[in-house]
Design an enzyme around this catalytic site. Sequence first.
Site, PDB file in Angstrom:
ATOM      1  N   VAL A 106       0.860  -1.175   0.000  1.00 35.47           N
ATOM      2  CA  VAL A 106       0.000   0.000   0.000  1.00 35.47           C
ATOM      3  C   VAL A 106       0.896   1.225   0.000  1.00 35.47           C
ATOM      4  CG1 VAL A 106      -1.808   1.264   1.223  1.00 35.47           C
ATOM      5  CG2 VAL A 106      -1.769  -1.236   1.290  1.00 35.47           C
ATOM      6  N   CYS A 107       0.611   2.173  -0.868  1.00 31.59           N
ATOM      7  CA  CYS A 107       1.340   3.437  -0.889  1.00 31.59           C
ATOM      8  C   CYS A 107       2.846   3.175  -1.076  1.00 31.59           C
ATOM      9  CB  CYS A 107       1.029   4.207   0.385  1.00 31.59           C
ATOM     10  SG  CYS A 107       1.452   5.951   0.365  1.00 31.59           S
ATOM     11  N   THR A 108       3.688   3.786  -0.254  1.00 28.75           N
ATOM     12  CA  THR A 108       5.133   3.648  -0.425  1.00 28.75           C
ATOM     13  C   THR A 108       5.674   2.340   0.130  1.00 28.75           C
ATOM     14  OG1 THR A 108       5.483   4.935   1.598  1.00 28.75           O
ATOM     15  CG2 THR A 108       5.566   6.130  -0.494  1.00 28.75           C
TER      16      THR A 108
END
Length: 322
Positions: A106-108
């Site tokens: 998720v995300c970075t």
Amino acid sequence: MPQRTVLLVLFDGVQSLDVTGPLEVFAGAELHTPGTYRIRTASLGAAPVRTSSGLTLVPDQDLADAPAPHTLLVPGGQGTRRPARDPRLADWLREHGPRAERLVSVCTGAILLAEAGLLDGRRATTHWAYCDKLARDHPSVEVDPDPIYVRDGHVFTSAGVTSGIDLALALVEEDLGREPALTIARHLVVFLRRPGNQAQFSAQLAAQTARREPLREVQQWITEHPDGDLDVESLAARAALSPRHFARAFQAETGMTPGRYVDRVRLEHARRLLEDTADGIEEISRASGYGTCEAMRRAFVRTLGTAPAEYRRRFRPAVPTR
């Protein structure tokens, strides 16, 4: 149906919603269909972690003791980036990541997967603000900055924050079917579901705001009149510029061509009408500037990979059409 273990990796500087968003989806699935998911959290040394917002999370166990999960989920946050990143995280992922049947970021969190070599040769995405960095630091990764999530084999990567909920819902739908996923989405008051290839940004957010007032007024006019005459000549006349000068200035100041901007505004307008109204497909195609149902269908398939009727079914399955 076999129980699937979902392991969420915790670390200092993690984004709390990257953890709790997907966790609530999988927990909701377990409540809906008991015995389907076993959810665990783990950190290095089983130490409590402090999220980027200051919330303290206490893990269930030490990463070193965690058995190979079905789904390994790596959230993002400040702790994925230097100098805050703990190098032991990439080492653990490099060793244990390949054992998971499904690898999710998720995300970075994608940065950690890339550091561990788990995205080499794969297509992936991450938060829009870090796509360039991911591509620059890891040239073996094919970074796609547009979608909210990407699947490449058994590896799933998602964009910023709330897209982790979209991806988790998609995984639950894949595992258990549409109805359980729809029930969870309704409980969380979110859509089921934004298609993975939906853009991270609306046209108004993706494009820069023009510096000059006439160009800003044209941007606003396009947004308010998607069914209007929006060819370059007409827009240039509204800005009191020649078509050639207008096209150059618009792209220079907004970062996209007038045609591209118009395409995105019309698509977003059509999407909102499909999601929020019971208007028929033909009526929506006219109101959004497509003119014909076929023209709108081609735009949806080209950009979203799905036809308007199917898009509506995903978002508002109970809405009657007329």
